[in-house]
Enzyme design. Structure first.
Site, PDB file in Angstrom:
ATOM      1  N   TYR A  73      -1.235  -0.119  11.309  1.00  0.00           N
ATOM      2  CA  TYR A  73      -1.217  -0.890   9.918  1.00  0.00           C
ATOM      3  C   TYR A  73      -0.349  -0.782   8.962  1.00  0.00           C
ATOM      4  O   TYR A  73       0.222  -1.797   8.446  1.00  0.00           O
ATOM      5  CB  TYR A  73      -2.856  -0.467   9.175  1.00  0.00           C
ATOM      6  CG  TYR A  73      -2.840  -0.967   7.700  1.00  0.00           C
ATOM      7  CD1 TYR A  73      -3.287  -2.107   7.158  1.00  0.00           C
ATOM      8  CD2 TYR A  73      -2.897   0.146   6.755  1.00  0.00           C
ATOM      9  CE1 TYR A  73      -3.258  -2.421   5.978  1.00  0.00           C
ATOM     10  CE2 TYR A  73      -2.880  -0.176   5.345  1.00  0.00           C
ATOM     11  CZ  TYR A  73      -3.139  -1.522   4.955  1.00  0.00           C
ATOM     12  OH  TYR A  73      -3.368  -1.486   3.841  1.00  0.00           O
ATOM     13  N   LYS A 121       2.500  -3.241   7.216  1.00  0.00           N
ATOM     14  CA  LYS A 121       2.513  -3.437   5.948  1.00  0.00           C
ATOM     15  C   LYS A 121       4.072  -2.988   5.402  1.00  0.00           C
ATOM     16  O   LYS A 121       4.727  -3.665   4.625  1.00  0.00           O
ATOM     17  CB  LYS A 121       1.557  -2.760   5.018  1.00  0.00           C
ATOM     18  CG  LYS A 121       0.395  -3.082   5.121  1.00  0.00           C
ATOM     19  CD  LYS A 121      -0.307  -4.360   4.580  1.00  0.00           C
ATOM     20  CE  LYS A 121       0.051  -4.373   3.129  1.00  0.00           C
ATOM     21  NZ  LYS A 121      -0.707  -5.653   2.798  1.00  0.00           N
ATOM     22  N   THR A 179       0.775  -1.117   0.032  1.00  0.00           N
ATOM     23  CA  THR A 179      -0.019  -0.140  -0.054  1.00  0.00           C
ATOM     24  C   THR A 179       0.952   1.274  -0.091  1.00  0.00           C
ATOM     25  O   THR A 179       2.038   1.330   0.682  1.00  0.00           O
ATOM     26  CB  THR A 179      -0.923  -0.091   1.281  1.00  0.00           C
ATOM     27  OG1 THR A 179      -1.445   1.128   1.473  1.00  0.00           O
ATOM     28  CG2 THR A 179      -0.214  -0.191   2.407  1.00  0.00           C
ATOM     29  N   ASP A 180       0.159   2.303  -0.589  1.00  0.00           N
ATOM     30  CA  ASP A 180       0.951   3.754  -0.446  1.00  0.00           C
ATOM     31  C   ASP A 180       1.157   4.327   0.855  1.00  0.00           C
ATOM     32  O   ASP A 180       2.000   5.038   1.129  1.00  0.00           O
ATOM     33  CB  ASP A 180       0.324   4.701  -1.333  1.00  0.00           C
ATOM     34  CG  ASP A 180      -1.007   4.991  -1.131  1.00  0.00           C
ATOM     35  OD1 ASP A 180      -1.636   4.520  -0.086  1.00  0.00           O
ATOM     36  OD2 ASP A 180      -1.735   5.867  -1.489  1.00  0.00           O
ATOM     37  N   GLU A 181       0.408   3.705   1.859  1.00  0.00           N
ATOM     38  CA  GLU A 181      -0.009   4.180   3.312  1.00  0.00           C
ATOM     39  C   GLU A 181       1.576   3.754   3.763  1.00  0.00           C
ATOM     40  O   GLU A 181       2.156   4.572   4.892  1.00  0.00           O
ATOM     41  CB  GLU A 181      -0.616   3.270   4.143  1.00  0.00           C
ATOM     42  CG  GLU A 181      -2.057   3.729   3.730  1.00  0.00           C
ATOM     43  CD  GLU A 181      -3.083   3.799   4.821  1.00  0.00           C
ATOM     44  OE1 GLU A 181      -2.798   4.107   6.007  1.00  0.00           O
ATOM     45  OE2 GLU A 181      -4.281   3.635   4.575  1.00  0.00           O
TER      46      GLU A 181
HETATM   47  N1  LIG Z   1      -8.474  -1.463   0.183  1.00  0.00           N
HETATM   48  C1  LIG Z   1      -7.363  -0.349  -0.330  1.00  0.00           C
HETATM   49  O1  LIG Z   1      -7.807   0.498  -0.580  1.00  0.00           O
HETATM   50  C2  LIG Z   1      -5.869  -1.084  -0.363  1.00  0.00           C
HETATM   51  C3  LIG Z   1      -4.924  -0.090  -1.229  1.00  0.00           C
HETATM   52  C4  LIG Z   1      -3.826  -0.733  -1.232  1.00  0.00           C
HETATM   53  C5  LIG Z   1      -3.343  -1.771  -0.921  1.00  0.00           C
HETATM   54  N2  LIG Z   1      -4.426  -2.685  -0.307  1.00  0.00           N
HETATM   55  C6  LIG Z   1      -3.844  -4.069   0.221  1.00  0.00           C
HETATM   56  O2  LIG Z   1      -4.744  -5.081  -0.493  1.00  0.00           O
HETATM   57  C7  LIG Z   1      -4.844  -6.116   0.145  1.00  0.00           C
HETATM   58  C8  LIG Z   1      -6.212  -6.500   0.229  1.00  0.00           C
HETATM   59  O3  LIG Z   1      -7.106  -5.396   0.607  1.00  0.00           O
HETATM   60  P1  LIG Z   1      -8.645  -5.356   0.637  1.00  0.00           P
HETATM   61  O4  LIG Z   1      -9.167  -3.844   0.996  1.00  0.00           O
HETATM   62  O5  LIG Z   1      -9.258  -6.307  -0.268  1.00  0.00           O
HETATM   63  O6  LIG Z   1      -8.985  -5.986   2.148  1.00  0.00           O
HETATM   64  P2  LIG Z   1     -10.026  -7.020   2.559  1.00  0.00           P
HETATM   65  O7  LIG Z   1      -9.919  -6.742   4.047  1.00  0.00           O
HETATM   66  O8  LIG Z   1     -11.190  -6.718   2.053  1.00  0.00           O
HETATM   67  O9  LIG Z   1      -9.705  -8.576   2.323  1.00  0.00           O
HETATM   68  C9  LIG Z   1      -8.548  -9.099   2.974  1.00  0.00           C
HETATM   69  C10 LIG Z   1      -8.692 -10.695   2.876  1.00  0.00           C
HETATM   70  O10 LIG Z   1      -7.639 -11.320   3.469  1.00  0.00           O
HETATM   71  C11 LIG Z   1      -8.298 -12.446   4.307  1.00  0.00           C
HETATM   72  N3  LIG Z   1      -7.378 -12.652   5.417  1.00  0.00           N
HETATM   73  C12 LIG Z   1      -7.066 -11.926   6.605  1.00  0.00           C
HETATM   74  N4  LIG Z   1      -6.135 -12.594   7.447  1.00  0.00           N
HETATM   75  C13 LIG Z   1      -5.818 -13.675   6.880  1.00  0.00           C
HETATM   76  C14 LIG Z   1      -5.132 -14.848   7.251  1.00  0.00           C
HETATM   77  N5  LIG Z   1      -4.420 -14.674   8.214  1.00  0.00           N
HETATM   78  N6  LIG Z   1      -5.030 -15.902   6.195  1.00  0.00           N
HETATM   79  C15 LIG Z   1      -5.930 -15.959   5.032  1.00  0.00           C
HETATM   80  N7  LIG Z   1      -6.539 -14.982   4.935  1.00  0.00           N
HETATM   81  C16 LIG Z   1      -6.724 -13.739   5.379  1.00  0.00           C
HETATM   82  C17 LIG Z   1      -9.677 -11.810   4.694  1.00  0.00           C
HETATM   83  O11 LIG Z   1     -10.424 -12.848   5.123  1.00  0.00           O
HETATM   84  C18 LIG Z   1     -10.117 -11.146   3.685  1.00  0.00           C
HETATM   85  O12 LIG Z   1     -10.752 -11.873   2.644  1.00  0.00           O
HETATM   86  C19 LIG Z   1      -4.215  -5.879   1.554  1.00  0.00           C
HETATM   87  O13 LIG Z   1      -3.193  -6.533   1.594  1.00  0.00           O
HETATM   88  C20 LIG Z   1      -4.057  -4.340   1.535  1.00  0.00           C
HETATM   89  O14 LIG Z   1      -3.287  -4.057   2.599  1.00  0.00           O
HETATM   90  C21 LIG Z   1      -5.387  -2.193  -0.026  1.00  0.00           C
END
Ligand SMILES: NC(=O)c1ccc[n+]([C@@H]2O[C@H](COP(=O)([O-])OP(=O)(O)OC[C@H]3O[C@@H](n4cnc5c(N)ncnc54)[C@H](O)[C@@H]3O)[C@@H](O)[C@H]2O)c1
Length: 333
Positions: free
Chosen positions: A147, A151, A122-124
């Site tokens: 968080y 990351k 993530t950009d965070e």
């Molecule tokens: N949402 C955003 O804006 C954003 C931006 C940049 C990066 N990201 C990154 O993208 C990824 C997905 O984000 P998202 O928004 O879809 O999140 P989300 O919370 O919707 O999905 C995360 C998924 O991971 C699963 N999970 C969590 N812990 C687990 C474990 N120990 N074992 C197996 N599965 C597990 C959860 O059940 C869920 O289905 C993350 O790594 C996040 O850091 C998100």
């Protein structure tokens, strides 16, 4: 090609799986997810019986299962994470366990079986962007909340495994995503749902925090391009350059819904809240040729429309905690 997706029942992972299977009809996807918060198997309803798709309910920290699945896959893409900043402020432990130790389990298997790894970050991790500058992939990492710190720790582990053990890996650092199937506790769905329900819409602090946004389908297309064309050991920022204040987003949503700005309620700011995130993603554009294809306004309208039409998807997920105006004050377990 055989792909292992971790965390594919969440918002971005499920969009990735659906998009990837549509564009790569002969490839196989296994999806490992422990169905933690943010997950929803309804997101994958249309492909649950697809002959090239299999779901496995398990945890990325389970080294035995991770070893078995990674051994059998060509590429592993990890979306699995504890992803909500507000929860990380109330209870950081699950973030350290999944985001750091979970990534470590995956890396150990990648090293052992010499497979390719896409680490979704993530950009965070860059922290607050000062003035008008934007972070590139070489900028200093300076996370502000638990968080982002977990990351960032995972990013460092991935980089160290590439340098020390020579693993094949790519790290992506994407900006804020939005679109269908995003869990109701995040800013855009929470605003839409609260406004539809006629509830006040909370804005943290003065609402002047600036974020850049990307439609989730542009993000997953970028990851798909990197699987085939990305250069190992590299980091790629991903953004659609849409920098906008939280207040403007909330006002745009209220306008699409024909609601008044008087629904906005200012609440005390989230502790450690970064003022501005800004990244430069010219590297992926010049090296890989990926470009975002959706305009922010059109994608926001599509998203609002999706939440209006899919009340049966979000209604079972909303309660006083997911829609809470200041979630970090709650006692998350
Ligand atoms: N949402 C955003 O804006 C954003 C931006 C940049 C990066 N990201 C990154 O993208 C990824 C997905 O984000 P998202 O928004 O879809 O999140 P989300 O919370 O919707 O999905 C995360 C998924 O991971 C699963 N999970 C969590 N812990 C687990 C474990 N120990 N074992 C197996 N599965 C597990 C959860 O059940 C869920 O289905 C993350 O790594 C996040 O850091 C998100």
């Amino acid at each position: 090609m055989k792909i292992l997706v971790c965390g594919g029942a969440g918002f971005i992972g499920s969009a990735f799986i659906k998009n990837y299977l549509e564009n790569n009809t002969s490839h196989e996807i296994k999806n490992l997810d422990n169905l933690a918060i943010g997950s929803n198997l309804q997101n994958l309803k249309e492909i649950e019986n697809h002959s090239n798709y299999q779901f496995i309910k398990d945890d990325i920290k389970n080294q035995e299962i991770i070893d078995k699945l990674i051994k059998d896959a060509d590429v592993t893409v990890n979306f699995a994470a504890e992803s909500h900043v507000d929860r990380s402020i109330s209870n950081p432990r699950p973030f350290i366990e999944t985001n750091v130790l979970g990534t470590f389990s995956i890396l150990e298997a990648i090293r052992k079986y010499k497979k390719q790894f896409i680490h979704v970050s993530t950009d965070e991790i860059y922290g607050d962007a000062k003035g008008k500058s934007s972070f590139n992939e070489n900028s200093q990492i300076n996370p502000s909340n638990p968080y982002a710190a977990t990351k960032a720790a995972a990013d460092h582990l991935v980089g160290s495994y590439h340098r020390t053990y020579g693993i094949k890996c790519i790290t992506t650092r994407c900006t804020n995503n939005f679109g269908p199937n995003q869990f109701p506790e995040k800013l855009i769905p929470k605003t839409i749902i609260r406004a539809i329900k006629g509830l006040k819409v909370p804005l943290y602090g003065d609402g002047q925090q600036i974020r850049s946004w990307i439609y989730v389908y542009d993000h997953v297309k970028a990851i798909e391009s990197l699987i085939s064309q990305g250069n190992s050991g590299q980091v790629y920022n991903i953004t659609a350059y849409e920098e906008i204040t939280n207040k403007s987003i909330v006002e745009k949503i209220l306008k699409i819904l024909n609601k008044s700005n008087s629904m906005i309620e200012y609440v005390p700011d989230r502790p450690g809240h970064d003022k501005r995130y800004s990244i430069d993603s010219s590297k992926i554009e010049t090296e890989i040729g990926w470009k975002p294809s959706f305009s922010f306004d059109l994608a926001l309208e599509n998203t609002v429309q999706w939440y209006i039409e899919n009340q049966d998807w979000w209604e079972p997920l909303v309660d006083e905690t997911t829609l809470h105006p200041q979630p970090w004050t709650l006692n998350w377990k």
